[in-house]
Design a protein around this motif. Structure first.
Motif, PDB file in Angstrom:
ATOM      1  N   ASP A  81       0.676  -1.243   0.067  1.00 57.72           N
ATOM      2  CA  ASP A  81       0.040  -0.075   0.047  1.00 57.72           C
ATOM      3  C   ASP A  81       0.857   1.226   0.109  1.00 57.72           C
ATOM      4  N   ALA A  82       0.329   2.432  -0.759  1.00 56.79           N
ATOM      5  CA  ALA A  82       1.134   3.814  -0.960  1.00 56.79           C
ATOM      6  C   ALA A  82       2.597   3.559  -1.356  1.00 56.79           C
ATOM      7  N   HIS A  84       3.105   3.429  -4.558  1.00 56.96           N
ATOM      8  CA  HIS A  84       2.887   4.164  -5.979  1.00 56.96           C
ATOM      9  C   HIS A  84       3.789   3.203  -6.975  1.00 56.96           C
ATOM     10  N   ARG A 122      -5.336  -1.683  -2.184  1.00 54.64           N
ATOM     11  CA  ARG A 122      -4.637  -0.771  -2.789  1.00 54.64           C
ATOM     12  C   ARG A 122      -5.459   0.226  -3.906  1.00 54.64           C
ATOM     13  N   HIS A 147      -0.519   6.079  -9.527  1.00 53.61           N
ATOM     14  CA  HIS A 147      -0.301   5.794  -8.295  1.00 53.61           C
ATOM     15  C   HIS A 147      -0.010   4.107  -8.315  1.00 53.61           C
TER      16      HIS A 147
END
Length: 167
Positions: A81-82, A84, A122, A147
């Motif tokens: 997650d995060a 990108h 996500r 992302h």
């Protein structure tokens, strides 16, 4: 080989074969196959939707990769997650929905544990984006980056949604 012979010149053989093997494993009854060939640079039309019955590419267009995966080429991949980053592997197409940020979109279900199975969490989706366009590529030498989502040109989303029914 027969299928590929009709697609030659449109798509790289290894990308097609890997994807076709995935269809045989995950959904042998699938009529449509979508491939984002991230071994190519983002200035190339590296997203394909193939009709497996007609043995033809019905849509070929640009697709973005995650901004932390690389500049023009996707080199780094992640399921976190995060991050990108884009995630490798096989996905099944989920439901169509309207993303508040991106408009009409398709959910993606990552099928491979540890590789892309966090796609839903996500919020990795197929969506349209202004930064995936001929004019953006002419100006920047590459697509813009997402992302982690395989973002398509906005004007191709309706066709992609129509072709890629859930499953």
């Amino acid at each position: 080989d027969m299928i590929f012979d009709q697609l030659q010149g449109c798509i790289k053989k290894d990308a097609f074969y890997i994807a076709y093997q995935g269809v045989q494993k995950w959904n042998p009854d699938a009529r449509m196959l979508a491939i984002a060939d991230l071994s190519q640079g983002s200035e190339k039309q590296r997203f394909y939707i193939i009709d497996l019955e007609k043995k033809e590419v019905i849509l070929q267009t640009w697709v973005a990769h995650g901004k932390n995966s690389g500049d023009n080429f996707a080199i780094h991949f992640s399921n976190k997650d995060a991050s990108h980053m884009s995630s490798k592997g096989f996905y099944s197409i989920g439901e169509e929905f309207i993303s508040p940020k991106h408009g009409p979109a398709l959910l993606l279900e990552g099928l491979e544990k540890g590789l892309n199975d966090k796609a839903r969490a996500r919020e990795i989706i197929i969506h349209g984006a202004d930064y995936v366009s001929e004019s953006f590529i002419e100006e920047h030498g590459r697509c813009g980056r997402s992302h982690g989502c395989p973002a398509l040109p906005r004007e191709e989303m309706a066709k992609a949604i129509q072709l890629l029914t859930p499953g």
